[in-house]
Design a protein around this motif. Structure first.
Motif, PDB file in Angstrom:
ATOM      1  N   GLY A   1      39.503  37.349  34.927  1.00 18.28           N
ATOM      2  CA  GLY A   1      39.422  35.941  35.612  1.00 18.28           C
ATOM      3  C   GLY A   1      40.027  35.659  36.782  1.00 18.28           C
ATOM      4  O   GLY A   1      40.247  34.390  37.104  1.00 18.28           O
ATOM      5  N   GLN A   2      40.626  36.680  37.537  1.00 14.21           N
ATOM      6  CA  GLN A   2      41.208  36.281  38.715  1.00 14.21           C
ATOM      7  C   GLN A   2      40.278  36.732  39.932  1.00 14.21           C
ATOM      8  O   GLN A   2      39.546  37.663  39.650  1.00 14.21           O
ATOM      9  N   PRO A   3      40.603  36.214  40.977  1.00 16.86           N
ATOM     10  CA  PRO A   3      39.704  36.529  42.193  1.00 16.86           C
ATOM     11  C   PRO A   3      39.954  38.177  42.817  1.00 16.86           C
ATOM     12  O   PRO A   3      41.147  38.269  42.779  1.00 16.86           O
ATOM     13  N   THR A   4      38.966  38.794  42.584  1.00 16.72           N
ATOM     14  CA  THR A   4      39.248  40.424  43.117  1.00 16.72           C
ATOM     15  C   THR A   4      37.963  40.790  44.115  1.00 16.72           C
ATOM     16  O   THR A   4      36.799  40.275  44.140  1.00 16.72           O
ATOM     17  N   LEU A   5      38.721  41.531  44.967  1.00 17.38           N
ATOM     18  CA  LEU A   5      37.849  42.238  46.038  1.00 17.38           C
ATOM     19  C   LEU A   5      37.911  43.603  45.861  1.00 17.38           C
ATOM     20  O   LEU A   5      38.811  44.098  45.625  1.00 17.38           O
ATOM     21  N   GLY A   6      36.842  44.121  46.662  1.00 17.35           N
ATOM     22  CA  GLY A   6      36.797  45.568  46.752  1.00 17.35           C
ATOM     23  C   GLY A   6      36.083  46.495  45.440  1.00 17.35           C
ATOM     24  O   GLY A   6      35.624  45.423  44.582  1.00 17.35           O
ATOM     25  N   ASP A   7      36.086  47.441  45.273  1.00 15.59           N
ATOM     26  CA  ASP A   7      35.594  48.528  44.355  1.00 15.59           C
ATOM     27  C   ASP A   7      36.127  48.348  43.148  1.00 15.59           C
ATOM     28  O   ASP A   7      37.373  48.525  43.045  1.00 15.59           O
ATOM     29  N   ALA A   8      35.554  47.657  41.916  1.00 17.51           N
ATOM     30  CA  ALA A   8      36.075  47.820  40.733  1.00 17.51           C
ATOM     31  C   ALA A   8      36.642  48.971  40.064  1.00 17.51           C
ATOM     32  O   ALA A   8      37.852  49.330  39.380  1.00 17.51           O
TER      33      ALA A   8
ATOM     34  N   ASP B   1      37.726  47.286  52.206  1.00 19.21           N
ATOM     35  CA  ASP B   1      36.637  47.512  52.611  1.00 19.21           C
ATOM     36  C   ASP B   1      36.095  49.072  52.521  1.00 19.21           C
ATOM     37  O   ASP B   1      34.850  49.381  52.527  1.00 19.21           O
ATOM     38  N   THR B   2      36.965  50.008  52.528  1.00 18.33           N
ATOM     39  CA  THR B   2      36.743  51.371  52.499  1.00 18.33           C
ATOM     40  C   THR B   2      36.493  51.911  51.078  1.00 18.33           C
ATOM     41  O   THR B   2      36.174  53.167  50.817  1.00 18.33           O
ATOM     42  N   GLY B   3      37.010  50.851  50.262  1.00 17.23           N
ATOM     43  CA  GLY B   3      36.933  51.292  48.686  1.00 17.23           C
ATOM     44  C   GLY B   3      37.967  52.011  48.221  1.00 17.23           C
ATOM     45  O   GLY B   3      37.937  52.672  47.049  1.00 17.23           O
ATOM     46  N   LYS B   4      39.051  52.083  48.894  1.00 19.96           N
ATOM     47  CA  LYS B   4      40.275  52.859  48.570  1.00 19.96           C
ATOM     48  C   LYS B   4      41.071  52.224  47.519  1.00 19.96           C
ATOM     49  O   LYS B   4      41.709  52.753  46.721  1.00 19.96           O
ATOM     50  N   ILE B   5      40.844  50.621  47.542  1.00 20.83           N
ATOM     51  CA  ILE B   5      41.646  49.943  46.492  1.00 20.83           C
ATOM     52  C   ILE B   5      40.739  48.950  45.971  1.00 20.83           C
ATOM     53  O   ILE B   5      39.932  48.404  46.772  1.00 20.83           O
ATOM     54  N   SER B   6      41.223  47.967  44.933  1.00 14.55           N
ATOM     55  CA  SER B   6      40.833  46.848  44.799  1.00 14.55           C
ATOM     56  C   SER B   6      41.828  45.666  44.807  1.00 14.55           C
ATOM     57  O   SER B   6      42.955  46.164  44.606  1.00 14.55           O
ATOM     58  N   PHE B   7      41.473  44.681  45.296  1.00 20.91           N
ATOM     59  CA  PHE B   7      42.568  43.621  45.600  1.00 20.91           C
ATOM     60  C   PHE B   7      42.133  42.399  44.726  1.00 20.91           C
ATOM     61  O   PHE B   7      41.278  41.903  44.860  1.00 20.91           O
ATOM     62  N   SER B   8      43.447  41.961  44.070  1.00 16.82           N
ATOM     63  CA  SER B   8      43.397  40.757  43.438  1.00 16.82           C
ATOM     64  C   SER B   8      44.299  39.792  43.560  1.00 16.82           C
ATOM     65  O   SER B   8      45.449  40.056  43.990  1.00 16.82           O
ATOM     66  N   TYR B   9      44.031  38.416  43.360  1.00 17.22           N
ATOM     67  CA  TYR B   9      45.041  37.593  43.526  1.00 17.22           C
ATOM     68  C   TYR B   9      45.505  36.745  42.423  1.00 17.22           C
ATOM     69  O   TYR B   9      44.536  36.371  41.994  1.00 17.22           O
ATOM     70  N   ILE B  10      46.701  36.486  41.996  1.00 17.64           N
ATOM     71  CA  ILE B  10      47.216  35.673  40.952  1.00 17.64           C
ATOM     72  C   ILE B  10      48.026  34.271  41.725  1.00 17.64           C
ATOM     73  O   ILE B  10      48.936  34.985  41.966  1.00 17.64           O
ATOM     74  N   ASN B  11      47.716  33.189  41.443  1.00 20.94           N
ATOM     75  CA  ASN B  11      48.241  32.294  42.025  1.00 20.94           C
ATOM     76  C   ASN B  11      49.489  32.081  40.899  1.00 20.94           C
ATOM     77  O   ASN B  11      49.434  31.709  39.829  1.00 20.94           O
ATOM     78  N   VAL B  12      50.738  32.156  41.655  1.00 19.07           N
ATOM     79  CA  VAL B  12      51.936  31.623  40.760  1.00 19.07           C
ATOM     80  C   VAL B  12      52.523  30.438  41.168  1.00 19.07           C
ATOM     81  O   VAL B  12      53.079  30.251  42.595  1.00 19.07           O
ATOM     82  N   LEU B  13      52.429  29.384  40.280  1.00 16.59           N
ATOM     83  CA  LEU B  13      52.965  27.980  40.893  1.00 16.59           C
ATOM     84  C   LEU B  13      54.410  27.705  40.745  1.00 16.59           C
ATOM     85  O   LEU B  13      55.152  27.718  39.889  1.00 16.59           O
ATOM     86  N   PHE B  14      55.178  28.250  42.009  1.00 19.94           N
ATOM     87  CA  PHE B  14      56.775  28.371  41.912  1.00 19.94           C
ATOM     88  C   PHE B  14      57.389  27.232  43.075  1.00 19.94           C
ATOM     89  O   PHE B  14      58.395  26.993  43.502  1.00 19.94           O
TER      90      PHE B  14
END
Length: 109
Positions: free
Chosen positions: A47-54, A88-101
């Motif tokens: 459910g989090q925004p994710t970029l790159g190869d899963a 962009d090269t497929g070496k990692i997938s990147f996700s962002y989790i918003n933490v309200l601090f």
């Protein structure tokens, strides 16, 4: 002369005692030897925004706040290079989790 010999012997005994204490203090404990192995589980990014190869071998998860000045700086300086070299090269997938601090301002952001 006899005093000098006693002083040298006392100094050598003190140094030997310190060496024994240092060696004993640096011995691994039983608890450290029986520690659980490192886990390879990933943080759930469902459910989090994710970029790159899963199926990328490495998963990077950013915990950030849209109102955080340090997060903004990271996003402007580090993230573009990370995206270019790894996402962009497929070496990692990147996700962002918003933490309200940052309080109410974070909720509004």
């Amino acid at each position: 002369m006899k005093q000098n010999k006693l002083l040298v012997i006392a100094t050598l005994l003190a140094v030997a005692l310190v060496a024994v204490v240092v060696v004993l203090m640096n011995q691994p404990t039983e608890q450290a030897e029986t520690a659980a192995p490192a886990t390879t589980e990933h943080v759930s990014t469902e459910g989090q925004p994710t970029l790159g190869d899963a199926d990328a071998p490495v998963s990077v998860v950013e915990f950030g706040d849209y109102k955080c000045p340090s997060c903004k700086q990271w996003g402007e300086t580090v993230y573009p290079k990370l995206e270019e070299d790894y996402i962009d090269t497929g070496k990692i997938s990147f996700s962002y989790i918003n933490v309200l601090f940052h309080g109410q301002e974070s909720i509004l952001a």
